[in-house]
Design a protein around this motif. Structure first.
Motif, PDB file in Angstrom:
ATOM      1  N   ALA A   1      -8.430  -8.912 -12.943  1.00 18.79           N
ATOM      2  CA  ALA A   1      -9.596  -8.999 -12.048  1.00 18.79           C
ATOM      3  C   ALA A   1      -9.999 -10.458 -11.825  1.00 18.79           C
ATOM      4  O   ALA A   1     -10.331 -10.860 -10.700  1.00 18.79           O
TER       5      ALA A   1
ATOM      6  N   SER B   1      -7.421 -12.036  -9.489  1.00 20.41           N
ATOM      7  CA  SER B   1      -7.607 -11.544  -8.126  1.00 20.41           C
ATOM      8  C   SER B   1      -8.805 -12.203  -7.461  1.00 20.41           C
ATOM      9  O   SER B   1      -8.741 -12.601  -6.288  1.00 20.41           O
TER      10      SER B   1
ATOM     11  N   THR C   1       0.840  -1.206   0.000  1.00 19.67           N
ATOM     12  CA  THR C   1       0.000   0.000   0.000  1.00 19.67           C
ATOM     13  C   THR C   1       0.875   1.256   0.000  1.00 19.67           C
ATOM     14  O   THR C   1       1.836   1.371   0.759  1.00 19.67           O
TER      15      THR C   1
ATOM     16  N   GLN D   1      -6.794  -5.898 -18.046  1.00 16.89           N
ATOM     17  CA  GLN D   1      -7.571  -5.474 -16.880  1.00 16.89           C
ATOM     18  C   GLN D   1      -8.513  -6.579 -16.413  1.00 16.89           C
ATOM     19  O   GLN D   1      -8.562  -6.906 -15.219  1.00 16.89           O
TER      20      GLN D   1
ATOM     21  N   ASN E   1      -0.178  -0.040  -6.220  1.00 19.98           N
ATOM     22  CA  ASN E   1      -0.629   0.306  -7.562  1.00 19.98           C
ATOM     23  C   ASN E   1       0.311  -0.355  -8.570  1.00 19.98           C
ATOM     24  O   ASN E   1       1.485  -0.604  -8.277  1.00 19.98           O
TER      25      ASN E   1
ATOM     26  N   THR F   1       4.058   1.887  -5.861  1.00 17.10           N
ATOM     27  CA  THR F   1       3.689   1.555  -7.236  1.00 17.10           C
ATOM     28  C   THR F   1       4.753   0.650  -7.829  1.00 17.10           C
ATOM     29  O   THR F   1       5.939   0.967  -7.778  1.00 17.10           O
TER      30      THR F   1
ATOM     31  N   THR G   1      -8.935  -5.800  -4.608  1.00 15.93           N
ATOM     32  CA  THR G   1      -9.181  -5.233  -5.939  1.00 15.93           C
ATOM     33  C   THR G   1      -7.925  -4.520  -6.436  1.00 15.93           C
ATOM     34  O   THR G   1      -7.378  -3.665  -5.745  1.00 15.93           O
ATOM     35  N   PRO G   2      -7.439  -4.859  -7.617  1.00 12.94           N
ATOM     36  CA  PRO G   2      -6.201  -4.240  -8.103  1.00 12.94           C
ATOM     37  C   PRO G   2      -6.417  -2.830  -8.628  1.00 12.94           C
ATOM     38  O   PRO G   2      -7.534  -2.448  -9.004  1.00 12.94           O
ATOM     39  N   ASN G   3      -5.344  -2.058  -8.649  1.00 15.25           N
ATOM     40  CA  ASN G   3      -5.372  -0.703  -9.211  1.00 15.25           C
ATOM     41  C   ASN G   3      -4.285  -0.635 -10.280  1.00 15.25           C
ATOM     42  O   ASN G   3      -3.120  -0.399  -9.996  1.00 15.25           O
ATOM     43  N   LEU G   4      -4.678  -0.876 -11.524  1.00 12.78           N
ATOM     44  CA  LEU G   4      -3.751  -0.934 -12.650  1.00 12.78           C
ATOM     45  C   LEU G   4      -3.970   0.256 -13.571  1.00 12.78           C
ATOM     46  O   LEU G   4      -5.091   0.523 -14.002  1.00 12.78           O
ATOM     47  N   THR G   5      -2.881   0.965 -13.874  1.00  7.63           N
ATOM     48  CA  THR G   5      -2.903   2.050 -14.851  1.00  7.63           C
ATOM     49  C   THR G   5      -1.966   1.684 -15.994  1.00  7.63           C
ATOM     50  O   THR G   5      -0.822   1.299 -15.761  1.00  7.63           O
TER      51      THR G   5
ATOM     52  N   HIS H   1       0.827  -8.130  -8.486  1.00 10.95           N
ATOM     53  CA  HIS H   1      -0.317  -7.912  -7.596  1.00 10.95           C
ATOM     54  C   HIS H   1      -0.393  -8.983  -6.511  1.00 10.95           C
ATOM     55  O   HIS H   1      -0.730  -8.695  -5.355  1.00 10.95           O
TER      56      HIS H   1
END
Length: 433
Positions: A121, A124, A101, A117, A173, A104, A131-135, A166
């Motif tokens: 999901a 996971s 947390t 994406q 992130n 990145t 829940t992943p945070n992918l950019t 992840h």
């Protein structure tokens, strides 16, 4: 690091716990061909993929390597996020929040995946991860997906990289920087973009080019020189940089000791490969060198599919791997692919040192969160960590190939295939606080 052939493995499901496996494997293992000079400057990936035939509803987070081994008739001691965390003492949470947390994990790949994406999901959800945070970044423009030529291999690599980053740093992130193609200069520009914008404190590169296929970075070689410059800038900014050591043994098929760039760069921590037997219930050392040519494990159901790189660089003082991580497809990590279509979508067994690079980057992100500061070049600290018992010393196996009998064996202390060893993450965190 040429991508391996794809061997089909079909697993029939009877509930969530019972599996039966039927394997179609080549009649004989392929021998690496002698490498020829490549003037095009192309980076390649080598995800080693075997179809598990599992739906995401047919696995549980608690699936152990021993259970996987029993359910595949002794063929695969596969790994899940829970089993990898147990093996390498990786915390699931730190200070009450998911590990990673506030950090990145930066990943550079070419072409990307059209389902990255949704696949992340699905992965996971199957393994009970946050829940992943992918950019996703496209510094050279978004490539058109055709699924042809090398795109499928890169899509597989992209899936492996983001899902297992992840898994190891579930709170972090993920910044996926996608190069428009796999030309060296294009990928080097993607690295430069990640560094110039300092998208994160850790960066993973699961690709490479054999040393004998490139000119010396100090010679007339604009592509590699550009990469070297970007990596030096990243290191100067305090970023921890990781690259896979390769999957074609000590010579990359060339017939002589032969490493690969960017793993050979002095600012990069090079990650070698192991067979991870912890949790399998087998009477084996905890880990051995991933070297299918030297000792193809278990029933060798898929044949010889590769082995870790690790050799003296032709261009730098780097002598091989700095550290290591699980890489064998026979102890492979489960990864979800959703772009192949219909019944081909599902969970796959993945191997290769390209699995270790994003996981080392992710566990370093966990460490940074826990200790409150960046840690820089991990490879330069690995000997000190090993002396304190923070790395497991791999002492069994070799990366000798049929084309180069002068490959290298694991020894006590540092060795070329596995460096200083594999991590005890909670131990590293405690030592750095």
């Amino acid at each position: 690091m040429k991508r391996s052939s794809f061997f089909s493995v079909s697993l029939a499901i009877a509930g969530a716990a019972a599996l039966a496996v039927a394997v179609t494997a080549p009649a004989s293992a392929a021998t690496p061909s002698a490498a020829t000079p490549d003037t095009s400057g192309v980076y390649s990936v080598h995800p080693i993929v075997e179809k598990a035939g599992l739906s995401t509803s047919a696995v549980t987070p608690s699936l152990t390597p021993a259970q996987c081994l029993a359910q595949t008739a002794g063929r695969v001691a596969c790994q899940t996020p829970d089993s990898i965390r147990a093996a390498y003492d990786i915390p699931a949470t730190i200070n009450g929040v998911p590990a990673g947390t506030g950090q990145t994990v930066v990943i550079v790949d070419a072409f990307g995946s059209p389902t990255v994406q949704s696949d992340l999901a699905a992965f996971s959800g199957a393994f009970g991860l946050p829940t992943p945070n992918l950019t996703v970044y496209y510094p050279g423009g978004k490539p058109t997906w055709t699924g042809k030529k090398t795109q499928t291999g890169w899509a597989e690599e992209t899936s492996l990289d983001v899902q297992w980053a992840h898994a190891v740093a579930p709170g972090a992130n993920i910044a996926l920087v996608v190069a428009a193609n796999d030309r060296g200069a294009t990928i080097d520009n993607a690295i430069k973009y990640a560094v110039d914008n300092k998208l994160g404190n850790v960066l993973s590169m699961s690709f490479g080019e054999a040393d004998n296929l490139i000119k010396s970075p100090n010679a007339n070689n604009g592509q590699t020189a550009q990469g070297v410059k970007a990596l030096a800038q990243g290191a100067a900014q305090g970023m921890s940089l990781f690259a896979s050591s390769g999957d074609s043994g000590s010579d990359n098929g060339a017939g002589f000791a032969n490493y690969a760039f960017p793993a050979s760069d002095l600012n990069v921590t090079s990650v070698g490969g192991t067979n991870l037997w912890a949790g399998s219930g087998l009477n084996q050392p905890r880990e051995t060198v991933w070297g299918d040519f030297a000792n193809c494990p278990l029933t060798c159901a898929f044949g010889v599919v590769g082995e870790t790189g690790g050799a003296p660089s032709l261009f730098t003082s780097k002598q091989g791997s700095d550290v290591a991580y699980n890489a064998s497809v026979y102890t492979g990590v489960l990864t979800y692919l959703g772009f192949l279509g219909g019944a081909n979508n599902g969970l796959y067994f993945f191997g290769g040192t390209s699995a270790g690079s994003p996981q080392w980057a992710a566990l370093t992100a966990d460490t940074i969160q826990a200790v409150g500061h960046t840690v820089g070049n991990v490879g330069q600290q690995a000997q000190s960590w090993a002396s304190k018992g923070l790395l497991y010393d791999v002492t069994v196996g070799s990366n000798t190939t049929p084309t180069f009998s002068g490959g290298y064996s694991a020894t006590a202390g540092w060795d070329r295939p596995t460096g200083w060893g594999t991590p005890d993450v909670n131990g590293i965190i405690a030592a750095l606080k």
